[in-house]
Design an enzyme around this catalytic site. Structure first.
Site, PDB file in Angstrom:
ATOM      1  N   SER A 138       0.857  -1.188   0.000  1.00 57.55           N
ATOM      2  CA  SER A 138       0.000   0.000   0.000  1.00 57.55           C
ATOM      3  C   SER A 138       0.889   1.233   0.000  1.00 57.55           C
ATOM      4  O   SER A 138       2.061   1.173   0.430  1.00 57.55           O
ATOM      5  CB  SER A 138      -0.887   0.012   1.250  1.00 57.55           C
ATOM      6  OG  SER A 138      -1.527   1.269   1.426  1.00 57.55           O
ATOM      7  N   TYR A 151      -1.695  -0.938  10.489  1.00 57.89           N
ATOM      8  CA  TYR A 151      -1.802  -1.126   9.039  1.00 57.89           C
ATOM      9  C   TYR A 151      -0.519  -0.678   8.346  1.00 57.89           C
ATOM     10  O   TYR A 151       0.028  -1.401   7.507  1.00 57.89           O
ATOM     11  CB  TYR A 151      -3.005  -0.337   8.512  1.00 57.89           C
ATOM     12  CG  TYR A 151      -3.290  -0.587   7.051  1.00 57.89           C
ATOM     13  CD1 TYR A 151      -3.900  -1.771   6.638  1.00 57.89           C
ATOM     14  CD2 TYR A 151      -2.966   0.354   6.078  1.00 57.89           C
ATOM     15  CE1 TYR A 151      -4.172  -2.014   5.304  1.00 57.89           C
ATOM     16  CE2 TYR A 151      -3.225   0.123   4.738  1.00 57.89           C
ATOM     17  CZ  TYR A 151      -3.836  -1.063   4.359  1.00 57.89           C
ATOM     18  OH  TYR A 151      -4.093  -1.297   3.031  1.00 57.89           O
TER      19      TYR A 151
END
Length: 254
Positions: A138, A151
């Site tokens: 990401s 995350y």
């Protein structure tokens, strides 16, 4: 010969788009997901693909589940040539008072689960002298976000993991690449939009426009665009692309 591909988390989003693309290219697709034993989810997947593919329950956090799933794929189709790790979770919390359970679930799924899948398939890839591994990271692997420690840490960890895998596989024809997208129009993003609408009462078009405006192109990345990139990376043409993280950021640095 027909290549055999495993896609984790392939029932929705970028995993589903990748399954559709690889299946269309004649690759045998095998999908592992937590809902892989849900008849309704499997039926929806087959409808989306227009053909039946192997789907089974898989919890990437569990070594036993990973090993059993990979063994079932090998028994049904033969050794795995391609591994696409798209299974992932996302929850938000500030670092202060961050719940242990949320941290563990995020790291265990996004990072450790990817490691366990690679560990399970890589020996056979090395033995045959060919393999392709793609990890879905990401932009959050490169840029911090408040309230997203777990995350961001999990996705950043994938970059380090991929470098090690690349080095260990290089002499054996095994590549490992990560992809770091900005916002992609997946079911997860749609849930974020729905939640913001519920919390603020804003119109859907306004909330969606905010996400679109987060990058200079002014448009959300589509799952099929990520799938197209993956299809190239796992082809013979992607042989020399390894130890790389490709940011699909639409010009955004978040």
């Amino acid at each position: 010969m027909t290549k055999i591909a495993i896609i984790t988390g392939g029932l929705s989003g970028m995993g589903l788009a990748t399954a559709r693309r690889l299946h269309a290219e004649g690759i045998t697709v095998c999908i592992g997901a937590r809902r892989g034993d849900d008849p309704a989810a499997v039926a929806a997947l087959h409808a989306a693909l227009g053909a039946p593919v192997m789907v089974a329950a898989l919890d990437v956090r569990s070594t036993d589940s990973v090993n059993a799933f990979v063994a079932s794929v090998v028994a049904a189709h033969g050794p795995v040539d391609i591994l696409i790790n798209t299974a992932g979770v996302y929850e938000e919390s500030a670092v202060i008072d961050h719940p242990d359970a949320m941290w563990d679930a995020t790291i265990d799924t996004n990072l450790t689960g990817t490691f366990k899948m690679i560990r399970a398939v890589m020996p056979a890839m090395k033995a045959r002298g060919w393999g392709r591994i793609v990890n879905l990271a990401s932009v959050a692997a490169h840029q911090g976000m408040a309230n997203n420690a777990a995350y961001c840490a999990s996705k950043a960890g994938l970059l380090g993991l991929g470098r090690c895998v690349s080095l260990e596989g290089a002499a054996y024809g095994v590549t490992c690449v990560s992809i770091s997208p900005t916002w992609v129009e997946t079911e997860m993003l749609k849930q974020f939009i729905d939640q913001e609408i519920a919390d603020t009462g804003a119109e859907r078009a306004v909330v969606r426009a905010k996400y679109e405006a987060s990058n200079p192109q002014g448009a959300l990345v589509q799952p099929a665009e990520i799938a197209g990139l993956i299809a190239f990376l796992v082809s013979d043409a992607g042989r020399a692309i390894t130890m790389e993280d490709i940011q699909v950021n639409a010009g955004s640095l978040w």
